[in-house]
Design a protein around this motif. Structure first.
Motif, PDB file in Angstrom:
ATOM      1  N   TYR A   1       0.867  -1.198   0.000  1.00  0.00           N
ATOM      2  CA  TYR A   1       0.000   0.000   0.000  1.00  0.00           C
ATOM      3  C   TYR A   1       0.895   1.238   0.000  1.00  0.00           C
ATOM      4  CZ  TYR A   1      -4.256   2.668   1.060  1.00  0.00           C
ATOM      5  OH  TYR A   1      -5.330   3.533   1.015  1.00  0.00           O
ATOM      6  N   GLY A   2       1.680   1.333  -1.093  1.00  0.00           N
ATOM      7  CA  GLY A   2       2.591   2.470  -1.239  1.00  0.00           C
ATOM      8  C   GLY A   2       2.027   3.476  -2.223  1.00  0.00           C
ATOM      9  N   ARG A   3       2.950   4.162  -2.901  1.00  0.00           N
ATOM     10  CA  ARG A   3       2.584   5.293  -3.758  1.00  0.00           C
ATOM     11  C   ARG A   3       1.655   4.876  -4.909  1.00  0.00           C
ATOM     12  NH1 ARG A   3       4.353   8.689  -7.962  1.00  0.00           N
ATOM     13  NH2 ARG A   3       5.444   6.982  -8.974  1.00  0.00           N
TER      14      ARG A   3
ATOM     15  N   GLY B   1       1.854   0.139   5.767  1.00  0.00           N
ATOM     16  CA  GLY B   1       0.726   1.073   5.628  1.00  0.00           C
ATOM     17  C   GLY B   1      -0.548   0.561   6.270  1.00  0.00           C
TER      18      GLY B   1
ATOM     19  N   TYR C   1       0.483 -10.877   4.139  1.00  0.00           N
ATOM     20  CA  TYR C   1      -0.003 -11.085   2.763  1.00  0.00           C
ATOM     21  C   TYR C   1      -0.788 -12.388   2.629  1.00  0.00           C
ATOM     22  CZ  TYR C   1       3.200  -7.301   1.391  1.00  0.00           C
ATOM     23  OH  TYR C   1       3.836  -6.103   1.264  1.00  0.00           O
TER      24      TYR C   1
ATOM     25  N   THR D   1       4.484  -4.271  -4.730  1.00  0.00           N
ATOM     26  CA  THR D   1       5.584  -4.161  -3.767  1.00  0.00           C
ATOM     27  C   THR D   1       6.917  -3.967  -4.506  1.00  0.00           C
ATOM     28  OG1 THR D   1       5.464  -6.536  -3.809  1.00  0.00           O
ATOM     29  CG2 THR D   1       4.536  -5.458  -1.879  1.00  0.00           C
TER      30      THR D   1
ATOM     31  N   HIS E   1      10.437  -4.750  -6.410  1.00  0.00           N
ATOM     32  CA  HIS E   1      10.613  -5.670  -7.549  1.00  0.00           C
ATOM     33  C   HIS E   1      11.022  -7.079  -7.121  1.00  0.00           C
ATOM     34  CE1 HIS E   1      11.646  -1.680  -9.774  1.00  0.00           C
ATOM     35  NE2 HIS E   1      10.359  -1.799  -9.539  1.00  0.00           N
TER      36      HIS E   1
ATOM     37  N   HIS F   1       8.003  -9.447  -6.388  1.00  0.00           N
ATOM     38  CA  HIS F   1       6.899  -9.667  -7.335  1.00  0.00           C
ATOM     39  C   HIS F   1       6.676 -11.151  -7.638  1.00  0.00           C
ATOM     40  CE1 HIS F   1       7.016  -5.320  -9.185  1.00  0.00           C
ATOM     41  NE2 HIS F   1       6.792  -5.337  -7.887  1.00  0.00           N
TER      42      HIS F   1
ATOM     43  N   GLU G   1      14.602   3.745  -0.606  1.00  0.00           N
ATOM     44  CA  GLU G   1      15.423   2.545  -0.532  1.00  0.00           C
ATOM     45  C   GLU G   1      15.164   1.598  -1.702  1.00  0.00           C
ATOM     46  OE1 GLU G   1      14.977  -0.061   2.824  1.00  0.00           O
ATOM     47  OE2 GLU G   1      16.889  -1.008   2.366  1.00  0.00           O
TER      48      GLU G   1
ATOM     49  N   TYR H   1       9.984   1.108 -19.606  1.00  0.00           N
ATOM     50  CA  TYR H   1       9.024   1.828 -20.468  1.00  0.00           C
ATOM     51  C   TYR H   1       9.568   2.044 -21.886  1.00  0.00           C
ATOM     52  CZ  TYR H   1       5.988   2.677 -16.428  1.00  0.00           C
ATOM     53  OH  TYR H   1       5.155   2.519 -15.350  1.00  0.00           O
TER      54      TYR H   1
HETATM   55  N1  LIG Z   1       2.597   2.064 -13.091  1.00  0.00           N
HETATM   56  C1  LIG Z   1       3.287   3.101 -12.667  1.00  0.00           C
HETATM   57  O1  LIG Z   1       3.165   4.227 -13.145  1.00  0.00           O
HETATM   58  C2  LIG Z   1       4.225   2.932 -11.524  1.00  0.00           C
HETATM   59  C3  LIG Z   1       4.679   4.060 -10.841  1.00  0.00           C
HETATM   60  C4  LIG Z   1       5.502   3.875  -9.740  1.00  0.00           C
HETATM   61  C5  LIG Z   1       5.876   2.602  -9.374  1.00  0.00           C
HETATM   62  N2  LIG Z   1       5.442   1.521 -10.090  1.00  0.00           N
HETATM   63  C6  LIG Z   1       5.832   0.161  -9.690  1.00  0.00           C
HETATM   64  O2  LIG Z   1       4.996  -0.171  -8.573  1.00  0.00           O
HETATM   65  C7  LIG Z   1       5.737  -0.898  -7.592  1.00  0.00           C
HETATM   66  C8  LIG Z   1       5.754  -0.144  -6.284  1.00  0.00           C
HETATM   67  O3  LIG Z   1       6.244   1.161  -6.497  1.00  0.00           O
HETATM   68  P1  LIG Z   1       5.884   2.338  -5.441  1.00  0.00           P
HETATM   69  O4  LIG Z   1       6.529   3.568  -5.980  1.00  0.00           O
HETATM   70  O5  LIG Z   1       4.432   2.346  -5.146  1.00  0.00           O
HETATM   71  O6  LIG Z   1       6.707   1.826  -4.216  1.00  0.00           O
HETATM   72  P2  LIG Z   1       6.712   2.267  -2.687  1.00  0.00           P
HETATM   73  O7  LIG Z   1       5.616   3.237  -2.429  1.00  0.00           O
HETATM   74  O8  LIG Z   1       8.100   2.717  -2.360  1.00  0.00           O
HETATM   75  O9  LIG Z   1       6.473   0.879  -1.951  1.00  0.00           O
HETATM   76  C9  LIG Z   1       5.418  -0.015  -2.285  1.00  0.00           C
HETATM   77  C10 LIG Z   1       5.360  -1.103  -1.236  1.00  0.00           C
HETATM   78  O10 LIG Z   1       6.533  -1.918  -1.294  1.00  0.00           O
HETATM   79  C11 LIG Z   1       6.959  -2.279   0.008  1.00  0.00           C
HETATM   80  N3  LIG Z   1       8.252  -1.646   0.281  1.00  0.00           N
HETATM   81  C12 LIG Z   1       8.678  -0.401  -0.051  1.00  0.00           C
HETATM   82  N4  LIG Z   1       9.916  -0.177   0.408  1.00  0.00           N
HETATM   83  C13 LIG Z   1      10.306  -1.314   1.023  1.00  0.00           C
HETATM   84  C14 LIG Z   1      11.474  -1.726   1.687  1.00  0.00           C
HETATM   85  N5  LIG Z   1      12.508  -0.897   1.841  1.00  0.00           N
HETATM   86  N6  LIG Z   1      11.533  -2.979   2.201  1.00  0.00           N
HETATM   87  C15 LIG Z   1      10.482  -3.828   2.057  1.00  0.00           C
HETATM   88  N7  LIG Z   1       9.329  -3.494   1.432  1.00  0.00           N
HETATM   89  C16 LIG Z   1       9.247  -2.259   0.930  1.00  0.00           C
HETATM   90  C17 LIG Z   1       5.903  -1.736   0.967  1.00  0.00           C
HETATM   91  O11 LIG Z   1       4.939  -2.767   1.171  1.00  0.00           O
HETATM   92  P3  LIG Z   1       3.964  -2.766   2.457  1.00  0.00           P
HETATM   93  O12 LIG Z   1       2.814  -1.871   2.077  1.00  0.00           O
HETATM   94  O13 LIG Z   1       3.589  -4.176   2.660  1.00  0.00           O
HETATM   95  O14 LIG Z   1       4.752  -2.208   3.587  1.00  0.00           O
HETATM   96  C18 LIG Z   1       5.319  -0.560   0.184  1.00  0.00           C
HETATM   97  O15 LIG Z   1       4.033  -0.193   0.545  1.00  0.00           O
HETATM   98  C19 LIG Z   1       7.109  -1.125  -8.222  1.00  0.00           C
HETATM   99  O16 LIG Z   1       7.064  -2.330  -8.933  1.00  0.00           O
HETATM  100  C20 LIG Z   1       7.260   0.018  -9.208  1.00  0.00           C
HETATM  101  O17 LIG Z   1       8.128  -0.275 -10.281  1.00  0.00           O
HETATM  102  C21 LIG Z   1       4.613   1.658 -11.144  1.00  0.00           C
END
Ligand SMILES: NC(=O)c1ccc[n+]([C@@H]2O[C@H](COP(=O)([O-])OP(=O)(O)OC[C@H]3O[C@@H](n4cnc5c(N)ncnc54)[C@H](OP(=O)(O)O)[C@@H]3O)[C@@H](O)[C@H]2O)c1
Length: 315
Positions: A8-10, A34, A48, A64, A66, A69, A155, A173
Motif C-alpha cells: 500500500y505504497g505510492r 501502511g 499477505y 511491492t 521488484h 513480485h 530505498e 518503459y
Molecule cells: N505504473 C506506474 O506508473 C508505476 C509508478 C511507480 C511505481 N510503479 C511500480 O509499482 C511498484 C511499487 O512502487 P511504489 O513507488 O508504489 O513503491 P513504494 O511506495 O516505495 O512501496 C510499495 C510497497 O513496497 C513495500 N516496500 C517499499 N519499500 C520497502 C522496503 N525498503 N523494504 C520492504 N518493502 C518495501 C511496501 O509494502 P507494504 O505496504 O507491505 O509495507 C510498500 O508499501 C514497483 O514495482 C514500481 O516499479 C509503477
C-alpha cells in the motif's frame, strides 16, 4: 470485480483512486508499513497470506518492491487469485517463466502492469503505426528519467537487495515501446551506464539494433530529470509522443501534414488497465493481448542482458 492489494505504497494509492472511477471494489489490502492507514470498509491485513486466503478477493494487485513480485504473484495464483503485477513482472527471465507457468497451472489471469499500453493516446499511436501512417519504421527514440531526492533516496530505488536501479524501474518503459513498435528481439544490444556506489544503474543509455538495421535509442535515469518524450520515425513521417509513458498528446508529421492529437485518459490513467483486466477475466481470457506472456518474457530477457552489460562494464 473485487480487488485486493499486496502493498500500500505510492502507486497502490493511485490505483485505488482510479478504481473509484470503475464499478470494481477494493475489498482488502495487506500492508506491512501502511496497515494503519487502511480505512474501513476495506479489510486490513498485516500479513499477505491472509489476503490470499480472503475468499472475497478475485484479483490481487501486486505493487511491492521488484524483488518480491515473483514470490507474491505465484503465492496469489496458487491461492486461486487472478493477478495484476506491477512492472517489472519478475527480475529475470527465469522468474517470469515461473510466474507464467503458475498462471497456466492454476488457470488464472496474469498481466504485467505496463499501463501505458492501455492508454487511449498510446493505442491510437500503435494503430497509426501498424496501419502505415508513417511508412516503414526505422528508428525509435525514447527517454524516461527522473531525479530521486538525493538527500532522501527511496530505498527501493537504490538497494540492490530490493532489485533497484533505473532499468527495472523506468527503463522498462522505453524498452516496452521499442518492443511494441518493432515486434522482434534485437540482434545487437549496446549499453552505456553510470552505476551507483551500490552497483545499480543510476543512468543507462541503450541502443538496440534489429534485423533490417532498424534502431532504438533509449535512455533511463533515476538521478536526472530528462525530457520523457518518444519519437517514432518511419520512411514517410514521424510521431512524437509527449511524456510517452503517460501519453495523452502526440504529433503526427508526414511530408504533407502535421497534426496534433489529444486523447485524455480517465483519472490518472491506471483506470484503463484495471478495466482491461476485468474484461479479460469476465471473458475467461487469462492472458493480455496487449502485454502477452511472450512480451513479458522477452522484456525480462532484454533487461537481464541490459543489466548484465551495465554492471559488468564498470568492473
Ligand atoms: N505504473 C506506474 O506508473 C508505476 C509508478 C511507480 C511505481 N510503479 C511500480 O509499482 C511498484 C511499487 O512502487 P511504489 O513507488 O508504489 O513503491 P513504494 O511506495 O516505495 O512501496 C510499495 C510497497 O513496497 C513495500 N516496500 C517499499 N519499500 C520497502 C522496503 N525498503 N523494504 C520492504 N518493502 C518495501 C511496501 O509494502 P507494504 O505496504 O507491505 O509495507 C510498500 O508499501 C514497483 O514495482 C514500481 O516499479 C509503477
Amino acid at each position: 470485480m473485487n480487488w485486493g492489494f499486496t502493498g500500500y505504497g505510492r502507486i497502490a494509492r493511485k490505483f485505488e483512486e482510479n478504481l473509484a472511477h470503475t464499478d470494481h471494489k477494493l475489498v482488502a489490502i495487506a500492508s506491512r508499513s501502511g496497515y494503519d492507514q487502511i480505512k474501513a470498509p476495506i479489510k486490513a491485513y498485516q500479513n499477505y497470506k491472509d489476503l490470499y486466503a480472503d475468499t472475497e478477493v478475485d484479483i490481487v494487485y501486486v505493487n511491492t518492491t521488484h524483488n518480491d513480485h515473483c514470490s507474491q504473484t505465484i503465492a496469489a495464483l496458487h491461492a486461486g487469485k487472478h493477478v495484476l503485477c506491477e512492472k517489472p513482472l519478475g527480475t529475470s527471465e527465469s522468474e517470469v517463466i515461473q510466474m507464467i507457468e503458475a498462471a497456466r497451472a492454476n488457470d488464472k489471469f496474469l498481466m504485467e502492469a505496463i499501463w501505458t499500453r492501455y492508454l487511449p493516446a498510446y493505442q491510437k499511436v500503435i494503430s497509426l503505426v501498424k496501419n502505415g501512417a508513417i511508412g516503414e519504421i526505422q528508428m525509435v527514440h525514447a527517454n524516461f528519467g527522473f531525479r530521486m531526492n538525493p538527500e532522501d533516496p527511496k530505498e527501493r530505488l537504490i538497494n540492490p537487495d530490493l532489485a533497484a536501479g533505473a532499468v527495472w524501474d523506468v527503463g522498462i518503459y522505453p524498452l516496452s515501446l521499442a518492443q511494441d513498435i518493432f515486434n522482434q528481439y534485437p540482434q545487437n544490444i549496446q549499453v552505456s551506464a553510470k552505476l551507483s556506489p551500490l552497483n545499480v544503474e543510476d543512468r543507462c543509455a541503450i541502443q538496440l539494433t534489429y534485423g533490417e538495421g532498424q534502431v532504438a535509442q533509449l535512455s533511463c535515469a533515476i538521478d536526472l530529470n530528462s525530457v520523457n518524450d518518444a519519437t517514432i520515425i518511419g520512411s514517410e513521417g514521424s510521431i512524437t509522443l509527449r511524456d510517452f509513458w503517460k501519453c495523452e498528446q502526440f504529433t503526427l508529421k508526414t511530408t504533407k501534414d502535421s497534426k496534433d492529437f489529444h486523447l485524455p485518459y480517465v483519472s490518472t490513467g491506471l483506470y484503463h488497465e484495471a478495466m482491461a483486466c476485468a474484461t479479460y477475466i469476465e471473458n475467461n481470457i487469462h492472458e493480455s493481448s496487449l502485454i502477452t506472456f511472450d512480451n513479458s518474457r522477452e522484456l525480462a530477457r532484454l533487461m537481464d542482458e541490459v543489466i548484465l552489460l551495465s554492471r559488468s562494464k564498470e568492473k
